[in-house]
Design a protein around this motif. Structure first.
Motif, mmCIF file in Angstrom:
data_model
loop_
_atom_site.group_PDB
_atom_site.id
_atom_site.type_symbol
_atom_site.label_atom_id
_atom_site.label_comp_id
_atom_site.label_asym_id
_atom_site.label_seq_id
_atom_site.Cartn_x
_atom_site.Cartn_y
_atom_site.Cartn_z
ATOM 1 N N PRO A 80 0.815 -1.226 0.000
ATOM 2 C CA PRO A 80 0.000 0.000 0.000
ATOM 3 C C PRO A 80 0.848 1.276 0.000
ATOM 4 C CG PRO A 80 -0.806 -1.547 1.639
ATOM 5 C CD PRO A 80 0.465 -2.111 1.091
ATOM 6 N N LEU A 81 1.945 1.273 0.727
ATOM 7 C CA LEU A 81 2.794 2.452 0.789
ATOM 8 C C LEU A 81 3.371 2.774 -0.589
ATOM 9 C CD1 LEU A 81 4.163 4.645 2.494
ATOM 10 C CD2 LEU A 81 6.026 3.044 2.891
ATOM 11 N N ILE A 82 3.829 1.760 -1.295
ATOM 12 C CA ILE A 82 4.405 1.985 -2.619
ATOM 13 C C ILE A 82 3.322 2.468 -3.583
ATOM 14 C CG2 ILE A 82 5.476 0.860 -4.605
ATOM 15 C CD1 ILE A 82 7.139 -0.768 -2.667
ATOM 16 N N ARG A 83 2.110 1.904 -3.487
ATOM 17 C CA ARG A 83 1.012 2.358 -4.356
ATOM 18 C C ARG A 83 0.696 3.831 -4.096
ATOM 19 N NH1 ARG A 83 -0.973 -2.956 -3.574
ATOM 20 N NH2 ARG A 83 -2.264 -2.318 -1.819
ATOM 21 N N LYS A 84 0.722 4.223 -2.822
ATOM 22 C CA LYS A 84 0.451 5.617 -2.467
ATOM 23 C C LYS A 84 1.549 6.526 -3.035
ATOM 24 C CE LYS A 84 -1.351 6.616 1.536
ATOM 25 N NZ LYS A 84 -1.550 6.887 2.963
ATOM 26 N N ARG A 85 2.809 6.103 -2.882
ATOM 27 C CA ARG A 85 3.924 6.893 -3.415
ATOM 28 C C ARG A 85 3.829 7.007 -4.931
ATOM 29 N NH1 ARG A 85 4.210 8.392 1.046
ATOM 30 N NH2 ARG A 85 5.820 7.968 2.540
ATOM 31 N N LYS A 86 3.443 5.915 -5.575
ATOM 32 C CA LYS A 86 3.322 5.921 -7.023
ATOM 33 C C LYS A 86 2.230 6.890 -7.459
ATOM 34 C CE LYS A 86 3.017 3.025 -11.041
ATOM 35 N NZ LYS A 86 3.030 1.716 -11.602
ATOM 36 N N ALA A 87 1.118 6.949 -6.737
ATOM 37 C CA ALA A 87 0.038 7.880 -7.067
ATOM 38 C C ALA A 87 0.516 9.321 -6.953
ATOM 39 C CB ALA A 87 -1.159 7.637 -6.155
ATOM 40 N N ILE A 88 1.269 9.617 -5.907
ATOM 41 C CA ILE A 88 1.802 10.969 -5.718
ATOM 42 C C ILE A 88 2.783 11.308 -6.835
ATOM 43 C CG2 ILE A 88 3.271 12.391 -4.224
ATOM 44 C CD1 ILE A 88 1.974 10.861 -1.840
ATOM 45 N N LEU A 89 3.674 10.379 -7.170
ATOM 46 C CA LEU A 89 4.641 10.630 -8.233
ATOM 47 C C LEU A 89 3.965 10.826 -9.584
ATOM 48 C CD1 LEU A 89 7.520 8.188 -7.266
ATOM 49 C CD2 LEU A 89 7.582 10.679 -7.224
ATOM 50 N N LYS A 90 2.886 10.101 -9.839
ATOM 51 C CA LYS A 90 2.148 10.286 -11.092
ATOM 52 C C LYS A 90 1.600 11.704 -11.193
ATOM 53 C CE LYS A 90 0.444 5.998 -12.974
ATOM 54 N NZ LYS A 90 -0.690 5.116 -13.189
ATOM 55 N N ILE A 91 1.063 12.208 -10.103
ATOM 56 C CA ILE A 91 0.531 13.570 -10.085
ATOM 57 C C ILE A 91 1.648 14.565 -10.399
ATOM 58 C CG2 ILE A 91 -0.459 15.377 -8.620
ATOM 59 C CD1 ILE A 91 -1.964 13.049 -7.151
ATOM 60 N N ILE A 92 2.776 14.412 -9.730
ATOM 61 C CA ILE A 92 3.915 15.308 -9.965
ATOM 62 C C ILE A 92 4.394 15.172 -11.406
ATOM 63 C CG2 ILE A 92 6.312 15.784 -9.346
ATOM 64 C CD1 ILE A 92 5.566 14.832 -6.480
ATOM 65 N N PHE A 93 4.477 13.946 -11.900
ATOM 66 C CA PHE A 93 4.944 13.680 -13.262
ATOM 67 C C PHE A 93 4.058 14.393 -14.284
ATOM 68 C CE2 PHE A 93 4.688 10.930 -17.070
ATOM 69 C CZ PHE A 93 5.983 11.062 -17.510
ATOM 70 N N TYR A 94 2.756 14.259 -14.152
ATOM 71 C CA TYR A 94 1.855 14.879 -15.130
ATOM 72 C C TYR A 94 1.859 16.395 -15.034
ATOM 73 C CZ TYR A 94 0.316 10.242 -16.369
ATOM 74 O OH TYR A 94 0.300 8.947 -16.793
ATOM 75 N N HIS A 95 2.029 16.949 -13.830
ATOM 76 C CA HIS A 95 2.114 18.404 -13.692
ATOM 77 C C HIS A 95 3.409 18.921 -14.299
ATOM 78 C CE1 HIS A 95 -1.525 19.287 -11.541
ATOM 79 N NE2 HIS A 95 -1.287 18.330 -10.668
#
Length: 99
Positions: A80-95
């Motif tokens: 779950p922690l890695i999935r959460k980090r991945k979601a945050i990184l995706k947001i940063i990546f797309y911005h």
């Protein structure tokens, strides 16, 4: 780098930018000895004379993210922690792509 450890770095100017008239610096670092740094300078100069221009070794955030994503998928880790980090990184990546 450990406390008291010495590393060497150099900046060399291989060419002048025809548009600006300024020298383009090429910097490399993390050499353990002066001799290693000198050999790297000689190699850069030789490759430049052969027509090969030095490339930047720095990665953009997007490149680092894509590397991490590839390694994450390859590892098969489900957490779950890695999935959460991945979601945050995706947001940063797309911005960062919007800029």
């Amino acid at each position: 780098m450990k406390k008291g450890e010495v590393k060497y770095k150099f900046t060399v100017y291989l060419e002048i930018d025809p548009n600006t008239g300024k020298e383009n610096p090429v910097t490399r670092s993390s050499f353990d000895t002066v001799k290693e740094a000198e050999l790297a300078i000689d190699k850069l100069k030789y490759e430049f004379k052969q027509g090969k221009k030095p490339t930047s070794q720095r990665k953009t955030f997007n490149e680092v993210y894509l590397d991490w994503d590839f390694l994450y998928k390859k590892s098969g880790i489900k957490c779950p922690l890695i999935r959460k980090r991945k979601a945050i990184l995706k947001i940063i990546f797309y911005h960062s792509l919007e800029r």
